[in-house]
Design a protein around this motif. Structure first.
Motif, PDB file in Angstrom:
ATOM      1  N   LYS A  38       0.783  -1.224   0.199  1.00 49.57           N
ATOM      2  CA  LYS A  38       0.136   0.009   0.051  1.00 49.57           C
ATOM      3  C   LYS A  38       0.868   1.202  -0.130  1.00 49.57           C
ATOM      4  O   LYS A  38       0.686   1.935  -0.704  1.00 49.57           O
ATOM      5  N   TYR A  39       1.791   1.393   0.938  1.00 47.80           N
ATOM      6  CA  TYR A  39       2.418   2.826   0.952  1.00 47.80           C
ATOM      7  C   TYR A  39       3.667   2.567   0.120  1.00 47.80           C
ATOM      8  O   TYR A  39       4.419   3.641   0.023  1.00 47.80           O
ATOM      9  N   ALA A  40       3.886   1.552  -0.329  1.00 46.54           N
ATOM     10  CA  ALA A  40       4.993   1.295  -1.482  1.00 46.54           C
ATOM     11  C   ALA A  40       4.908   2.195  -2.571  1.00 46.54           C
ATOM     12  O   ALA A  40       5.597   2.364  -3.600  1.00 46.54           O
ATOM     13  N   TRP A  41       3.432   2.211  -2.803  1.00 49.09           N
ATOM     14  CA  TRP A  41       2.887   3.026  -4.215  1.00 49.09           C
ATOM     15  C   TRP A  41       3.278   4.397  -4.255  1.00 49.09           C
ATOM     16  O   TRP A  41       3.389   4.787  -5.385  1.00 49.09           O
ATOM     17  N   ILE A  42       3.742   5.080  -3.163  1.00 44.04           N
ATOM     18  CA  ILE A  42       4.188   6.494  -3.150  1.00 44.04           C
ATOM     19  C   ILE A  42       5.525   6.562  -4.237  1.00 44.04           C
ATOM     20  O   ILE A  42       5.631   7.410  -4.844  1.00 44.04           O
ATOM     21  N   PHE A  43       6.256   5.450  -4.163  1.00 44.62           N
ATOM     22  CA  PHE A  43       7.490   5.466  -5.073  1.00 44.62           C
ATOM     23  C   PHE A  43       7.207   5.416  -6.422  1.00 44.62           C
ATOM     24  O   PHE A  43       7.979   5.934  -7.352  1.00 44.62           O
ATOM     25  N   SER A  44       6.151   5.038  -7.025  1.00 45.09           N
ATOM     26  CA  SER A  44       5.553   5.086  -8.528  1.00 45.09           C
ATOM     27  C   SER A  44       5.428   6.769  -9.094  1.00 45.09           C
ATOM     28  O   SER A  44       5.726   6.868 -10.071  1.00 45.09           O
ATOM     29  N   ILE A  45       5.688   7.683  -7.784  1.00 47.46           N
ATOM     30  CA  ILE A  45       5.526   9.156  -8.490  1.00 47.46           C
ATOM     31  C   ILE A  45       6.882   9.499  -8.498  1.00 47.46           C
ATOM     32  O   ILE A  45       7.545  10.419  -9.159  1.00 47.46           O
ATOM     33  N   VAL A  46       8.025   8.776  -7.998  1.00 51.41           N
ATOM     34  CA  VAL A  46       9.574   8.816  -8.196  1.00 51.41           C
ATOM     35  C   VAL A  46       9.722   9.195  -9.896  1.00 51.41           C
ATOM     36  O   VAL A  46      10.537  10.348 -10.060  1.00 51.41           O
ATOM     37  N   PRO A  47       9.465   8.478 -10.515  1.00 49.10           N
ATOM     38  CA  PRO A  47       9.688   8.592 -12.174  1.00 49.10           C
ATOM     39  C   PRO A  47       9.394   9.925 -12.574  1.00 49.10           C
ATOM     40  O   PRO A  47      10.068  10.686 -13.447  1.00 49.10           O
ATOM     41  N   ALA A  48       8.349  10.358 -12.161  1.00 48.25           N
ATOM     42  CA  ALA A  48       7.694  11.877 -12.576  1.00 48.25           C
ATOM     43  C   ALA A  48       8.771  13.018 -11.972  1.00 48.25           C
ATOM     44  O   ALA A  48       8.727  14.121 -12.471  1.00 48.25           O
ATOM     45  N   ALA A  49       9.636  12.667 -10.819  1.00 50.04           N
ATOM     46  CA  ALA A  49      10.501  13.624 -10.271  1.00 50.04           C
ATOM     47  C   ALA A  49      11.858  13.518 -10.830  1.00 50.04           C
ATOM     48  O   ALA A  49      12.789  14.296  -9.903  1.00 50.04           O
ATOM     49  N   ILE A  50      12.160  12.465 -11.518  1.00 48.81           N
ATOM     50  CA  ILE A  50      13.473  12.369 -12.147  1.00 48.81           C
ATOM     51  C   ILE A  50      14.312  13.460 -12.278  1.00 48.81           C
ATOM     52  O   ILE A  50      15.470  13.729 -11.874  1.00 48.81           O
ATOM     53  N   PRO A  51      13.801  14.665 -13.327  1.00 54.19           N
ATOM     54  CA  PRO A  51      14.574  15.961 -13.483  1.00 54.19           C
ATOM     55  C   PRO A  51      14.844  16.561 -12.104  1.00 54.19           C
ATOM     56  O   PRO A  51      15.647  17.287 -11.986  1.00 54.19           O
ATOM     57  N   LEU A  52      13.767  16.582 -11.549  1.00 52.25           N
ATOM     58  CA  LEU A  52      13.867  17.424 -10.017  1.00 52.25           C
ATOM     59  C   LEU A  52      15.049  16.886  -9.111  1.00 52.25           C
ATOM     60  O   LEU A  52      15.775  17.469  -8.424  1.00 52.25           O
ATOM     61  N   ILE A  53      15.149  15.483  -9.058  1.00 53.87           N
ATOM     62  CA  ILE A  53      15.852  14.580  -8.224  1.00 53.87           C
ATOM     63  C   ILE A  53      17.417  15.022  -8.828  1.00 53.87           C
ATOM     64  O   ILE A  53      18.312  15.490  -8.111  1.00 53.87           O
ATOM     65  N   ILE A  54      17.516  15.031 -10.299  1.00 54.75           N
ATOM     66  CA  ILE A  54      18.920  15.196 -10.833  1.00 54.75           C
ATOM     67  C   ILE A  54      19.478  16.476 -10.956  1.00 54.75           C
ATOM     68  O   ILE A  54      20.690  16.693 -10.788  1.00 54.75           O
TER      69      ILE A  54
END
Length: 426
Positions: A38-54
């Motif tokens: 259930k709470y692991a699904w938060i990580f599905s948003i990480v690809p959307a933030a790739i440019p922000l992260i890098i």
């Protein structure tokens, strides 16, 4: 507690299996089942933030006065994350294998948390896109740094199409329009119609340009498939509107209005940041589209629905999609890898999709298999034998690339004969 539910048809099952039922007794564990992911699904948003992260990584590199090579390399972290870190996660965490008991599916479907997680992809993706445009315009980057950022944004766009795919299958107008907005970033709005009303109807048949054929490499597939998807989507909408006596350029045309969203978004960004961002916008779109189409390539490779006596194709079943149930990729791709259940239940939400034991299985997660598909000899060496083993070496059950059909028949009929001799000798 017991439940009666249909048993899916597999390659080893009979035609009657599709209508057969079996009684399933819920175990004590199933009666108190909870979604461990259930709470692991938060990580599905990480690809959307790739440019922000890098961008954050690049700024950190500057702050610590890191070697210039690492500062430049940081802009390429998008493809590194997708094609190296995710496969490592698949290897470390392994397969998922857990299905929600059917009795819990309605509860999962109605839990708003899961919907909110999928909705969040869009605002984070939009923030990433605006950051990219700002960096391309004002960031003082070298051209190769801009290229790396565009490539990384392409990873976000490609996975964004997966998020749009999840939303586009749903019945609410809000989710469908949100899907079109997400698709505007890689300029692939026709996918909304083509996938739902084209691919899902003709999947695993020679008539479907999105179903790859045995012996067809990924690059010839892209050249064949992509140009055919746009006219098919347009014709679907043209036919639908004609039934209501509406013209094809009516705003109710879901291809046309999706393209208009793309035009509005891209024009607004060019006005805001200048024409200089346009080459990098095109690059991120091309990479995002290629990422999606490589996934399409591997999802149905060589699988074929057989024709019935009346000339129609048999009903789509689990045996017509390649599945992969690696946990890490499942989390990042909204369980798209559970593809058989998706085709059986297109409106089912990602958190409820099931891993089907009757479906053919890919040997690794999507990212790893995309890398294999990028090297056709490697792909054929892995997948052609796996396909033939699934079809018990009956080459006529496969969806063959016409120009390679004779060669494939010669090769695999010879292999089948050897297999039969081995069985007899044993």
């Amino acid at each position: 507690m017991t439940t009666t539910k249909p048993r899916p048809t597999g390659s080893s099952g009979s035609a009657d299996d599709a209508d057969a039922t079996y009684e399933h007794h819920l175990t004590a564990d199933e009666q108190k089942w909870i979604d461990k992911k259930k709470y692991a699904w938060i990580f599905s948003i990480v690809p959307a933030a790739i440019p922000l992260i890098i961008w954050g990584v690049a700024e950190w590199m500057k702050a610590i006065d890191a070697p210039v090579f690492f500062a430049h390399a940081s802009w390429f972290l998008g493809p590194i994350a997708v094609f190296i870190l995710i496969p490592i996660g698949d290897f470390v965490l392994g397969r998922d294998g857990e299905n929600a008991p059917e009795e819990f599916v309605p509860q999962l479907e109605e839990t708003k948390y899961y919907r909110i997680v999928s909705y969040l992809y869009f605002p984070v993706m939009l923030a990433s896109l605006i950051l990219c445009c700002w960096q391309w315009k004002y960031g003082g980057m070298e051209w190769y740094d801009k290229l790396g950022l565009a490539w990384s944004m392409g990873m976000t766009s490609g996975i964004g199409i997966v998020a749009a795919h999840e939303l586009g299958h749903k019945k609410t107008g809000f989710e469908r329009w949100l899907a079109k907005i997400v698709l505007a970033v890689p300029a692939y709005g026709h996918f909304y119609v083509e996938h739902n009303k084209g691919h899902h109807v003709k999947v695993a048949t020679p008539e479907d340009p999105v179903s790859s054929r045995m012996g067809e490499n990924a690059y010839t597939y892209l050249l064949r498939s992509i140009p055919r998807q746009i006219p098919r989507a347009w014709n679907v909408e043209k036919t639908r509107l004609a039934r209501s006596k509406k013209g094809q350029f009516n705003l109710d045309n879901d291809v046309w209005n999706a393209w208009l969203i793309t035009i509005v978004l891209w024009v607004a960004l060019v006005i805001g940041f200048g024409i200089g961002i346009l080459p990098y916008m095109v690059i991120q779109a091309v990479i995002g589209i290629a990422l999606l189409e490589f996934v399409n390539y591997l999802e149905h490779y060589g699988l074929l629905r057989q024709k019935l006596e009346d000339g129609r194709y048999e009903r789509c079943s689990p045996e017509h999609s390649w599945n992969s149930d690696n946990l890490t990729t499942n989390i990042f791709l909204y369980q798209l890898q559970r593809h058989s259940d998706h085709h059986a239940n297109p409106t089912r939400r990602y958190q409820s999709l099931r891993s089907d034991v009757f479906a053919p299985e890919l040997p690794a997660g999507y990212a790893t298999m995309i890398a294999a598909a990028a090297m056709p000899p490697v792909w054929f060496a892995i997948m052609d034998r796996r396909l033939m083993q699934y079809y018990n070496y009956d080459i006529e059950r496969a969806n063959l690339h016409p120009s390679k059909a004779a060669k494939l028949r010669k090769k695999w009929n010879r292999v089948a004969a050897k297999q039969q001799q081995t069985v007899k000798a044993g």
